[in-house]
Design an enzyme around this catalytic site. Structure first.
Site, mmCIF file in Angstrom:
data_model
loop_
_atom_site.group_PDB
_atom_site.id
_atom_site.type_symbol
_atom_site.label_atom_id
_atom_site.label_comp_id
_atom_site.label_asym_id
_atom_site.label_seq_id
_atom_site.Cartn_x
_atom_site.Cartn_y
_atom_site.Cartn_z
ATOM 1 C CB THR A 31 -0.733 0.116 1.267
ATOM 2 O OG1 THR A 31 -0.082 0.222 2.130
ATOM 3 C CG2 THR A 31 -1.707 -1.209 1.199
ATOM 4 C CB CYS A 35 0.993 1.722 10.858
ATOM 5 S SG CYS A 35 -0.282 1.563 9.102
ATOM 6 C CB CYS A 39 -2.177 1.153 12.539
ATOM 7 S SG CYS A 39 -3.609 0.882 12.096
ATOM 8 N NE ARG A 42 -7.518 -8.537 5.487
ATOM 9 C CZ ARG A 42 -7.774 -8.666 4.266
ATOM 10 N NH1 ARG A 42 -9.158 -7.876 3.496
ATOM 11 N NH2 ARG A 42 -8.041 -10.257 4.047
ATOM 12 C CB CYS A 66 -1.354 4.525 8.815
ATOM 13 S SG CYS A 66 -3.567 4.114 8.747
ATOM 14 C CB CYS A 69 -2.919 4.653 13.513
ATOM 15 S SG CYS A 69 -1.071 4.934 12.516
#
Length: 352
Positions: A31, A35, A39, A42, A66, A69
């Site tokens: 992605t 994070c 977090c 998923r 992210c 978070c």
């Protein structure tokens, strides 16, 4: 020391282990996002994880923070419920909160209680009570009667209001209105309320209102002053507030305040060394010990750092662990993170 092996880090990510807050971050190659290990998103597959010891390192490697978070911010900002409730206190500091109110907002009171203790060393309800106490202090400093201040602060009884003040200052609020050589004033900052104690000539104490040691510090100051501490303002408390505002606005790298810290000769030497650390830089405890000419006094330096009673102005937040970790901070690690982030803008000579 924390185990930073990949297997242990992935286990910490899977379990959302708070012990790794601020010490490890995960970049997800599928992605391009990084994070905190806590977090709620998923969890990625192990082969899609890259591990970093700082948010800056993750960003330098091309990962984006992210949006759930907030890993590039202070630790407490990664908890949306904590952020929401702190904003609610700021919006209405006189409100009398209960756990039923928290539940009505769709949050689990026990979870919130643990989260606030982890981030701030106190529960949400305790933080809300401190805010109400602050509002009452402001009214009294302005000359309002005790009962009027009590009502405005949201306490349901005058005795409850007086007891709260007595626990904090060592004597009831009525005794403070006459004043004395020292006066105490509340100062708002982006990191929460602070109590400044000063006379017309010097600043004696500056501390966050939620620090556990504050009551003892105030009691010692009152004893040193030969009596009570008054509630109000002096030119020094007003100037302290002005300079703090400039610091947080990015306009003041150094403070120009006359200080009168209460400590031993050794402690004052350590505190003098802290003031000499430029904004935007950090030192280890061992480096501070070297700076005062006592290289074997690392532990004593750490103790002196922890007992500093003039926060921010005497910058004990600039001292970190030898391994680069933030280590402890009496005002809370989330504040230490924020202060160091503010001072990054002062790192260049032009900012000083």
């Amino acid at each position: 020391m924390l185990d930073l092996s990949e297997d242990r880090l992935y286990a910490a990510l899977s379990n959302r282990d708070p012990a790794y807050e601020g010490r490890a971050f995960v970049g997800v190659t599928s992605t391009g996002i990084f994070c905190r290990l806590t977090c709620p998103a998923r969890k990625p597959k192990p082969q899609n994880c890259r591990w970093f010891t700082s948010a800056n390192a993750a960003q330098a490697a091309g990962f984006r923070p992210c949006k759930r978070c907030h890993p590039a911010g202070a630790t407490a900002e990664g908890d949306a419920d904590v952020t929401r409730l702190r904003a609610a206190i700021e919006a209405d500091p006189a409100r009398r909160w209960s756990e039923a109110d928290v539940a009505e907002m769709g949050m689990d009171p026990s979870t919130i209680r643990r989260a606030f203790r982890r981030h701030f060393g106190m529960t949400f309800l305790q933080m809300a009570r401190e805010a109400r106490l602050r509002e009452g202090a402001r009214r009294m400093a302005g000359g309002d009667a005790v009962i009027e201040a009590q009502l405005d602060a949201g306490f349901d009884s005058a005795s409850g209001f007086r007891q709260a003040f007595a626990r904090l200052f060592g004597h009831p609020p009525a005794a403070m209105r006459g004043g004395g050589g020292l006066v105490a004033d509340w100062i708002d900052t982006p990191l929460g309320g602070m109590i400044a104690v000063a006379d017309d000539a010097a600043l004696h104490l500056l501390e966050f209102t939620d620090r556990k040691a504050l009551k003892g510090q105030l009691a010692k100051l009152s004893k040193d002053a030969g009596g009570r501490i008054g509630l109000g303002q002096s030119e020094m408390t007003r100037e302290t507030a002005r300079q703090l505002a400039g610091f947080f606005a990015g306009d003041r790298a150094r403070f120009d305040l006359t200080l009168s810290p209460h400590g031993t000769t050794f402690q004052r030497r350590v505190w003098d060394a802290l003031i000499r650390i430029p904004a935007g830089e950090t030192r280890s405890y061992a480096e501070v010990a070297q700076a005062i000419g006592q290289p074997t006094a690392t532990r004593a330096v750490a103790r002196a750092n922890a007992t500093n009673g003039i926060a921010i102005v005497i910058p004990c937040h600039r001292v970190i662990g030898a391994d680069g970790s933030l280590t402890g901070y009496a005002g809370g690690l989330w504040r230490k993170e924020k202060l160091i982030a503010v001072e990054r803008g002062y790192a260049s000579p032009e900012s000083a």
